[in-house]
Structure formats: structure tokens, C-alpha cells
Design a protein around this motif. Structure first.
Motif, PDB file in Angstrom:
ATOM      1  N   LEU A  98       0.704  -1.289  -0.013  1.00 21.30           N
ATOM      2  CA  LEU A  98      -0.410   0.110  -0.084  1.00 21.30           C
ATOM      3  C   LEU A  98       1.475   1.386   0.305  1.00 21.30           C
ATOM      4  CD1 LEU A  98      -2.445  -0.509   2.252  1.00 21.30           C
ATOM      5  CD2 LEU A  98      -2.663  -1.220   0.156  1.00 21.30           C
ATOM      6  N   GLY A  99       0.324   2.549  -0.483  1.00 17.34           N
ATOM      7  CA  GLY A  99       1.111   3.959  -0.848  1.00 17.34           C
ATOM      8  C   GLY A  99       0.579   4.543  -0.819  1.00 17.34           C
ATOM      9  N   VAL A 100       1.361   5.698  -0.835  1.00 18.88           N
ATOM     10  CA  VAL A 100      -0.302   7.459  -0.691  1.00 18.88           C
ATOM     11  C   VAL A 100       1.666   8.790  -1.167  1.00 18.88           C
ATOM     12  CG1 VAL A 100       0.652   7.495   1.806  1.00 18.88           C
ATOM     13  CG2 VAL A 100      -1.385   8.799  -0.001  1.00 18.88           C
ATOM     14  N   GLN A 101       1.677   8.830  -1.836  1.00 20.71           N
ATOM     15  CA  GLN A 101       1.827  10.153  -1.730  1.00 20.71           C
ATOM     16  C   GLN A 101       1.297  11.363  -2.386  1.00 20.71           C
ATOM     17  OE1 GLN A 101       5.570   9.549  -4.170  1.00 20.71           O
ATOM     18  NE2 GLN A 101       4.664  11.305  -5.422  1.00 20.71           N
ATOM     19  N   VAL A 102       1.875  12.286  -1.389  1.00 16.61           N
ATOM     20  CA  VAL A 102       0.980  13.557  -1.402  1.00 16.61           C
ATOM     21  C   VAL A 102       2.376  14.971  -2.211  1.00 16.61           C
ATOM     22  CG1 VAL A 102      -1.173  12.767  -0.131  1.00 16.61           C
ATOM     23  CG2 VAL A 102       0.827  13.882   0.904  1.00 16.61           C
ATOM     24  N   ASN A 103       1.690  15.558  -2.108  1.00 12.75           N
ATOM     25  CA  ASN A 103       2.268  17.509  -2.455  1.00 12.75           C
ATOM     26  C   ASN A 103       1.893  18.240  -0.857  1.00 12.75           C
ATOM     27  OD1 ASN A 103       3.773  19.129  -4.297  1.00 12.75           O
ATOM     28  ND2 ASN A 103       2.366  20.115  -3.404  1.00 12.75           N
ATOM     29  N   VAL A 104       2.899  18.677  -0.175  1.00 11.67           N
ATOM     30  CA  VAL A 104       3.252  18.892   1.193  1.00 11.67           C
ATOM     31  C   VAL A 104       3.341  20.320   0.663  1.00 11.67           C
ATOM     32  CG1 VAL A 104       3.332  16.979   2.100  1.00 11.67           C
ATOM     33  CG2 VAL A 104       5.335  17.940   1.615  1.00 11.67           C
ATOM     34  N   ALA A 105       3.870  20.547  -0.342  1.00 11.09           N
ATOM     35  CA  ALA A 105       4.934  21.846  -0.308  1.00 11.09           C
ATOM     36  C   ALA A 105       4.691  22.895  -1.700  1.00 11.09           C
ATOM     37  CB  ALA A 105       6.013  22.736   0.687  1.00 11.09           C
ATOM     38  N   GLY A 106       4.969  24.154  -2.513  1.00 13.73           N
ATOM     39  CA  GLY A 106       4.988  24.052  -2.958  1.00 13.73           C
ATOM     40  C   GLY A 106       4.231  23.728  -4.408  1.00 13.73           C
ATOM     41  N   LYS A 107       4.640  24.305  -5.662  1.00 12.96           N
ATOM     42  CA  LYS A 107       4.213  23.356  -6.621  1.00 12.96           C
ATOM     43  C   LYS A 107       5.207  22.336  -7.549  1.00 12.96           C
ATOM     44  CE  LYS A 107       1.870  24.955 -10.394  1.00 12.96           C
ATOM     45  NZ  LYS A 107       2.768  24.538 -12.070  1.00 12.96           N
ATOM     46  N   THR A 108       4.495  21.532  -7.569  1.00 15.17           N
ATOM     47  CA  THR A 108       5.758  20.855  -9.122  1.00 15.17           C
ATOM     48  C   THR A 108       5.083  21.085 -10.661  1.00 15.17           C
ATOM     49  OG1 THR A 108       5.161  18.747  -6.751  1.00 15.17           O
ATOM     50  CG2 THR A 108       5.926  17.933  -8.984  1.00 15.17           C
ATOM     51  N   PRO A 109       6.283  21.056 -11.012  1.00 16.23           N
ATOM     52  CA  PRO A 109       6.206  21.529 -12.780  1.00 16.23           C
ATOM     53  C   PRO A 109       5.287  20.261 -12.710  1.00 16.23           C
ATOM     54  CG  PRO A 109       7.327  20.799 -12.334  1.00 16.23           C
ATOM     55  CD  PRO A 109       7.414  21.045 -10.634  1.00 16.23           C
ATOM     56  N   TYR A 110       4.461  20.627 -14.350  1.00 14.92           N
ATOM     57  CA  TYR A 110       3.809  18.835 -15.030  1.00 14.92           C
ATOM     58  C   TYR A 110       4.997  18.230 -15.026  1.00 14.92           C
ATOM     59  CZ  TYR A 110       5.802  18.991 -20.441  1.00 14.92           C
ATOM     60  OH  TYR A 110       6.989  18.839 -21.088  1.00 14.92           O
ATOM     61  N   TYR A 111       6.303  18.540 -15.665  1.00 13.69           N
ATOM     62  CA  TYR A 111       7.131  17.228 -15.925  1.00 13.69           C
ATOM     63  C   TYR A 111       7.961  16.736 -15.001  1.00 13.69           C
ATOM     64  CZ  TYR A 111       9.825  21.105 -15.055  1.00 13.69           C
ATOM     65  OH  TYR A 111      10.830  21.942 -13.968  1.00 13.69           O
ATOM     66  N   ALA A 112       7.625  16.575 -13.727  1.00 18.38           N
ATOM     67  CA  ALA A 112       7.987  15.882 -12.050  1.00 18.38           C
ATOM     68  C   ALA A 112       6.735  15.211 -11.503  1.00 18.38           C
ATOM     69  CB  ALA A 112       8.687  17.331 -11.774  1.00 18.38           C
ATOM     70  N   GLN A 113       5.369  15.669 -12.440  1.00 16.05           N
ATOM     71  CA  GLN A 113       4.466  15.076 -11.668  1.00 16.05           C
ATOM     72  C   GLN A 113       4.482  13.251 -11.227  1.00 16.05           C
ATOM     73  OE1 GLN A 113       2.238  15.909  -9.428  1.00 16.05           O
ATOM     74  NE2 GLN A 113       1.908  18.035 -10.416  1.00 16.05           N
ATOM     75  N   GLY A 114       4.518  12.711 -12.528  1.00 17.27           N
ATOM     76  CA  GLY A 114       5.167  11.552 -12.157  1.00 17.27           C
ATOM     77  C   GLY A 114       5.578  10.121 -11.668  1.00 17.27           C
ATOM     78  N   LEU A 115       6.721  11.127 -11.103  1.00 14.53           N
ATOM     79  CA  LEU A 115       8.171  10.677 -10.282  1.00 14.53           C
ATOM     80  C   LEU A 115       7.774   9.964  -9.129  1.00 14.53           C
ATOM     81  CD1 LEU A 115      10.882  13.023 -10.995  1.00 14.53           C
ATOM     82  CD2 LEU A 115      10.449  11.003 -11.960  1.00 14.53           C
ATOM     83  N   MET A 116       7.712   8.568  -8.430  1.00 19.52           N
ATOM     84  CA  MET A 116       7.484   8.236  -7.333  1.00 19.52           C
ATOM     85  C   MET A 116       8.500   8.130  -6.533  1.00 19.52           C
ATOM     86  SD  MET A 116       4.398   6.730  -8.201  1.00 19.52           S
ATOM     87  CE  MET A 116       4.241   6.107  -7.215  1.00 19.52           C
ATOM     88  N   TYR A 117       9.157   8.368  -5.067  1.00 16.82           N
ATOM     89  CA  TYR A 117       9.455   8.312  -4.596  1.00 16.82           C
ATOM     90  C   TYR A 117       9.738   7.625  -3.198  1.00 16.82           C
ATOM     91  CZ  TYR A 117       9.577  13.071  -5.835  1.00 16.82           C
ATOM     92  OH  TYR A 117       9.931  14.390  -7.148  1.00 16.82           O
ATOM     93  N   TYR A 118      11.138   6.848  -3.112  1.00 13.06           N
ATOM     94  CA  TYR A 118      11.099   5.872  -2.387  1.00 13.06           C
ATOM     95  C   TYR A 118      12.607   6.177  -2.095  1.00 13.06           C
ATOM     96  CZ  TYR A 118       8.421   3.127  -5.003  1.00 13.06           C
ATOM     97  OH  TYR A 118       6.593   3.051  -5.845  1.00 13.06           O
ATOM     98  N   VAL A 119      12.546   5.576  -0.018  1.00  9.58           N
ATOM     99  CA  VAL A 119      14.012   6.171  -0.011  1.00  9.58           C
ATOM    100  C   VAL A 119      15.042   5.090  -0.876  1.00  9.58           C
ATOM    101  CG1 VAL A 119      15.425   4.953   1.864  1.00  9.58           C
ATOM    102  CG2 VAL A 119      13.365   5.796   2.208  1.00  9.58           C
TER     103      VAL A 119
END
Length: 259
Positions: A98-119
């Protein structure tokens, strides 16, 4: 031949630029550096094919304005939880992620919206949702938003073990169901509202936009895994999309189980 060439018409990316959905300062892409702070808890019994334990991580990823050419920086927060259960010892197991990823500050540009973040990066590309790494069976990067949630559920069955050339092998089959959706939307309602109803060439706004219709995007399928000495695993997964809006199917050949 000239008669067989496609006409020089605007694609969806060009239309999104013309309509102001992709801002002018983002349409040519950009560069940025990401700083990550993460925590991991791992109690798996085996890294290659876990049959019990959990593997959970939380990460804060930020791309400050001063390390980029973006108009604004952005910050994402993500949690990924994986758990493994033995159903039949050394034969059948169940795993879910199960995973969740949210924007918590600022504005993500369209070309970076698809990135998934893991440790820890698990491949050359960490993009989604959609495709062999997130929701199998639907089109790659099909689901894009400021915030996303997703889940993978998989039964894994070791059907055969054998010894070949003094090496230990096993063959495993799997059945899976993957699903995900956007929970934090990219605001584009004002730009869409300003468009005329007739967008030309026989198309209307409803052919391009369906504001408020977001739901779960799902796929299901099966996999074949051939492992040598418990840690080298050749994987073949085949998934089908539940909705024709998300594509038809996908065949994925690679290494290791998805999670």
C-alpha cells in the motif's frame, strides 16, 4: 511516401500548451535536484521472496527553488507499506503493498508529476502510476496527480523445485490485482472553463475533459518466476486493464518480484 505520412497536426501535449493547462514556463522542461530524508523498518525473512514480515518506509523529498530552474520548489511526502504472510509453509504466500504520496508544499511542475519517491531507488525509472512497476495492465504513467494512492495484492505459489548444473532452482506462479487513483488533483478547472465548447475538428470539451470523474484505475493478471539459488529471479508478468480507458494489457519481463 508522402501519401502515407501522418498529417502535421497538434497532439495532446501541444493542445495542453495552447490551452494554458501546461504553463508557458514549464513546456520546455527543466532541471532540479531532490533531497530525501527517509526512515525504513524491515523485518522480512528473505529479501528476494519474503513469506513473512513487513517492510515499511516513509520519505520526505524536496526540490528547493535554489537548486532548480523552476518558478517554485516543491515537497512530497510518501509512505509505502508492504506485508507478507505464509499460507502454506514453503509453498504459498500472500503479499500486499500500500502506498500514498502527496504534495505538501510548493508546486510540482508537470514534467516532475510522474515521479515516485522511495528511500532506495529500485530501478532506472521510478515513475507511475501505471505500468510494470505500479499498476500492471494499464498504460504506463496513466495516472498523474499531486497526490496518489495505490495498492498491489499478490498470491505467490512455488510449484516446483529442482537441481540443475549443481544449482538450486524453483518455479513460482503468481496472481495479482493492482489498483490506484489520484487523491490530490492538479488544478486546471479555470483553464478548462475558459475553453469554447467546440474545440474544432468535430471535438468538444467532453472529448478531452471529464472533471470530477476520477476513480480507481485497476489491472489484474498472472506471473511466472524462475529463481536460481533463492536470489536471482527471472520474472514475467502479464496484466490486463479493467477499463478500456486505461489501455488493454501489458507484458513485463524483468528481474525479481514487484515488491
Amino acid at each position: 511516401d508522402d501519401n502515407d505520412m501522418l498529417p502535421d497536426t497538434a497532439g495532446i501535449w501541444q493542445k495542453y500548451n495552447d490551452w494554458g493547462i501546461i504553463p508557458t514556463n514549464e513546456k520546455s522542461g527543466g532541471s532540479f535536484a531532490v533531497f530525501k530524508l527517509g526512515l525504513v523498518y524491515d523485518s522480512r525473512d528473505n529479501e528476494a521472496l519474503a513469506t513473512r514480515g513487513i517492510w515499511t518506509e516513509a520519505i520526505l523529498a524536496t526540490a528547493p527553488k535554489f537548486t532548480s530552474n523552476m518558478a517554485n520548489g516543491f515537497m512530497k511526502f510518501a509512505i509505502t507499506h508492504r506485508q507478507y504472510f505464509t499460507l502454506v509453509k514453503d509453498k504459498l504466500s500472500f503479499a500486499y503493498r500500500l502506498g500514498v504520496q502527496v504534495n505538501v508544499a510548493g508546486k510540482t511542475p508537470y514534467y516532475a508529476q510522474g515521479l515516485m519517491y522511495y528511500v532506495t531507488m529500485k530501478g532506472a525509472y521510478n515513475e507511475g502510476l501505471g505500468g510494470g512497476k505500479t499498476i500492471r495492465g494499464i498504460e504506463r504513467n496513466r495516472v498523474i496527480g499531486d497526490g496518489i494512492v495505490y495498492g498491489n495484492f499478490e498470491l505467490r505459489w512455488k510449484v516446483a523445485k529442482f537441481n540443475l548444473l549443481n544449482q538450486n532452482f524453483y518455479v513460482a506462479l503468481s496472481g495479482f490485482f493492482d489498483s490506484g487513483r489520484v487523491i490530490q488533483y492538479i488544478d486546471m478547472k479555470d483553464q478548462v472553463d475558459q475553453l469554447p465548447e467546440d474545440l474544432g475538428n468535430g471535438y468538444t470539451k467532453s472529448d478531452y475533459f471529464d472533471i470530477g470523474a476520477e476513480n480507481f484505475h485497476s489491472g489484474y493478471g498472472a506471473g511466472l518466476h524462475i529463481a536460481m539459488n533463492q536470489n536471482f529471479i527471472l520474472a514475467v508478468d502479464y496484466g490486463r486493464a479493467l477499463s478500456k480507458k486505461d489501455g488493454t494489457s501489458g507484458l513485463y519481463i524483468g528481474l525479481n518480484f514487484l515488491f
